[in-house]
Design an enzyme around this catalytic site. Structure first.
Site, mmCIF file in Angstrom:
data_model
loop_
_atom_site.group_PDB
_atom_site.id
_atom_site.type_symbol
_atom_site.label_atom_id
_atom_site.label_comp_id
_atom_site.label_asym_id
_atom_site.label_seq_id
_atom_site.Cartn_x
_atom_site.Cartn_y
_atom_site.Cartn_z
ATOM 1 N N CYS A 418 2.771 -1.511 1.923
ATOM 2 C CA CYS A 418 2.526 -2.488 2.922
ATOM 3 C C CYS A 418 3.682 -3.618 2.848
ATOM 4 O O CYS A 418 3.968 -4.109 1.526
ATOM 5 C CB CYS A 418 1.400 -3.337 2.368
ATOM 6 S SG CYS A 418 0.848 -4.736 3.220
ATOM 7 N N PRO A 419 4.515 -3.845 3.929
ATOM 8 C CA PRO A 419 5.380 -4.800 3.807
ATOM 9 C C PRO A 419 5.022 -6.218 3.523
ATOM 10 O O PRO A 419 5.657 -7.239 3.100
ATOM 11 C CB PRO A 419 6.103 -4.786 5.204
ATOM 12 C CG PRO A 419 4.947 -4.132 6.112
ATOM 13 C CD PRO A 419 4.436 -3.332 5.150
#
Length: 579
Positions: A418-419
């Site tokens: 998840c950025p």
């Protein structure tokens, strides 16, 4: 070649090639010398190894066959032949009987060089784990890494050798080339990209006086993509040679602060623009200036790290402005009780975000010694299946795990990277990620409701909806901007939260498994309907296990160490606690 069982006239070479053990035994017991050479100067063990006849190899060795017999046009041993064919189990068998993998053939290649030339990654791993130096030279001082980057298109041999400690800076004897030189000659940009991570010396000239730096940075071949070129400039071009603008552009500190501060600054500029008492024409021109500013910053100051930094900085800057506007402007119109609920929900959001961001997501780790022992064990038992073995981490991948290319590590029960939290979501932080999603979507909805309360109290809103929206935007630009940045993400964040909850509770799957279930054997079973999970225990039990619910001791969740869970059959022995 096929064998006719009724034919008792075929010679022993034919019987060996076809794997007819009884005929071989018959001829040996009749007096045939197992070390006798044929017309090609080859022994029976050469032919048995080439054709992967394990039982016959064992029999010949029991009859005193010379394991390291040299023969053939290039003076190879049976082990050389097995390596060329990629027969890992035969390599294991011959080495168990004492075959020496460091013997060179007539062309000067030992086993690791042949494995690299033919791209047999599993054999390279086994040889290194058995003690063969990854930088062992051939007769021309070519290393396995040089052969791998020069001859093999696949990335696995190169990646594994680098992970095992192979140096990209060693020079060969004939040309003075390093592995980087050979990768350039082959146009292997993937290998070059990999080797850059290991900080090779780019200023080593070959015997023609050409350095890798000159070939890549100064000449810049057409096949070298912009991403790799940018990394080379960043690493190897001295700052004093980049000019004043270049030094600013390539400063790691300036780039980092630009990536962190840009989203916050853009929101500030947009808020000021929305609040400005100007004509639409002037605002449109200023909006174009802001867009140009963002474009120039992104073009000249962003790098590979932007993929990891910008999303999380965008999230943090958006939330920072929401809190600022909430406390300074909106909260008086919202009331004490709703504002308190907003702050409590924010505390849950901050806690879950921190746990997602900084906690261990389930990293699969091991010592070098343990890694090599695992490689040997796998190769000598079930085989070194590259679908279950990570050539970067040198690990047998646990079931449900995956190597994350962003974090460059294997994650147990991998869901996704998840950025927006800057971390992988795996076995140890997945439940925090769901808390994060639900608290974020709830906070955004609550803030939007607070903005509505503010607009009703502070702005004169007409009855018509379209006119009311325009009036709200004109009333306070910062409130309108943050309201939009709250309600729009809440739609997809809420959808993602529901999807995640459905996957883990109803399907007992991760996002990675749901997308790639056709690639995983534990989801493909003749006794199981496609699309169902072998880890499912029912809706209630799935919920208890995933969130580790205990309800004051009334229930006891199943606790599994997913970092050491390799096969479904091992599950019972790996339960740490069960009902």
């Amino acid at each position: 070649m096929t064998w006719d069982e009724g034919d008792q006239t075929a010679d022993i070479v034919e019987a060996t090639q076809c794997g007819v053990l009884e005929r071989c035994k018959q001829l040996v017991e009749a007096g045939y010398n197992v070390n006798k050479r044929d017309a090609e100067n080859l022994t029976l063990l050469h032919w048995a190894s080439l054709n992967n006849r394990k039982e016959i190899v064992n029999y010949y060795i029991s009859q005193n066959a010379v394991v390291d017999a040299v023969g053939g046009v290039v003076s190879s041993t049976p082990l050389h032949w097995a390596i060329k064919q990629g027969l890992l189990q035969m390599v294991v068998l011959l080495m168990k009987h004492g075959a020496d993998p460091q013997i060179r053939d007539g062309e000067g290649y030992s086993g690791i060089h042949l494995a690299a030339q033919y791209g047999h990654t599993s054999i390279i791993a086994y040889l290194v784990a058995k003690g063969v130096p990854p930088d062992a030279p051939d007769k021309n001082k070519m290393t396995a890494l040089m052969w791998a980057v020069g001859l093999v298109d696949g990335v696995d041999p190169c990646r594994l050798l680098l992970s095992c400690g192979a140096s990209p800076s060693i020079q060969d004897k004939l040309y003075g080339n390093t592995a980087i030189h050979w990768a350039i000659i082959a146009g292997n940009k993937t290998a070059i990209h990999l080797m850059i991570n290991y900080n090779p010396n780019m200023d080593i000239p070959n015997y023609q006086g050409v350095t890798p730096f000159a070939q890549l940075v100064l000449e810049r071949p057409k096949w070298l993509n912009h991403k790799v070129f940018g990394r080379l400039v960043d690493k190897y071009v001295p700052k004093k040679d980049r000019g004043y603008v270049g030094r600013i552009k390539d400063s790691k500190r300036i780039r980092k602060y630009s990536m962190v501060g840009l989203p916050f600054t853009v929101l500030l500029l947009l808020g000021c623009l929305f609040n400005a008492d100007s004509t639409y024409l002037v605002k449109s021109i200023l909006l174009g200036v802001i867009a140009l500013f963002v474009h120039l910053i992104a073009k000249y100051l962003f790098d590979d790290n932007a993929i990891n930094i910008v999303p999380i900085s965008s999230y943090l800057s958006t939330k920072a402005w929401i809190y600022i506007v909430m406390i300074v402007v909106v909260s008086p119109a919202f009331g004490m009780l709703p504002t308190s609920a907003f702050l409590l929900l924010s505390l849950l959001l901050l806690y879950s975000f921190w746990k997602c961001w900084k906690s261990d997501p389930g990293i699969v780790e091991s010592t070098t010694e343990s890694k090599y022992k695992s490689i040997v064990r796998l190769a000598e038992t079930t085989g070194l299946d590259l679908d279950k073995f990570c050539t970067t981490c040198l690990l047998q991948r646990p079931i449900r795990s995956k190597h994350c290319s962003v974090c460059n590590r294997c994650i147990a029960r991998f869901d996704h990277h998840c950025p927006f939290v800057g971390n992988c979501i795996g076995s140890k932080n997945h439940h925090y990620f769901l808390y994060f999603l639900f608290s974020l979507s709830g906070m955004c909805v609550l803030y939007f409701y607070a903005c509505i309360s503010y607009w009703k109290e502070a702005c004169s809103l007409p009855d018509k909806t379209s006119e009311a929206i325009i009036a709200a935007v004109r009333c306070n630009g910062f409130v309108s901007l943050t309201a939009g940045s709250a309600i729009i993400p809440s739609i997809w964040v809420g959808g993602l939260a529901v999807s995640q909850l459905y996957q883990v509770i109803c399907m007992s799957m991760t996002t990675n498994e749901r997308i790639n279930q056709g690639r995983y054997l534990h989801f493909i079973d003749s006794n199981r309907r496609y699309g169902t999970s072998p880890f499912a225990r029912g809706f209630v039990r799935n919920c208890i296990d995933f969130f580790q619910l205990r309800c004051c001791g009334l229930v006891r969740p199943e606790v599994v160490d997913w970092t050491t869970f390799y096969e479904l059959e091992e599950k019972e022995s790996l339960l740490l606690e069960t009902v």
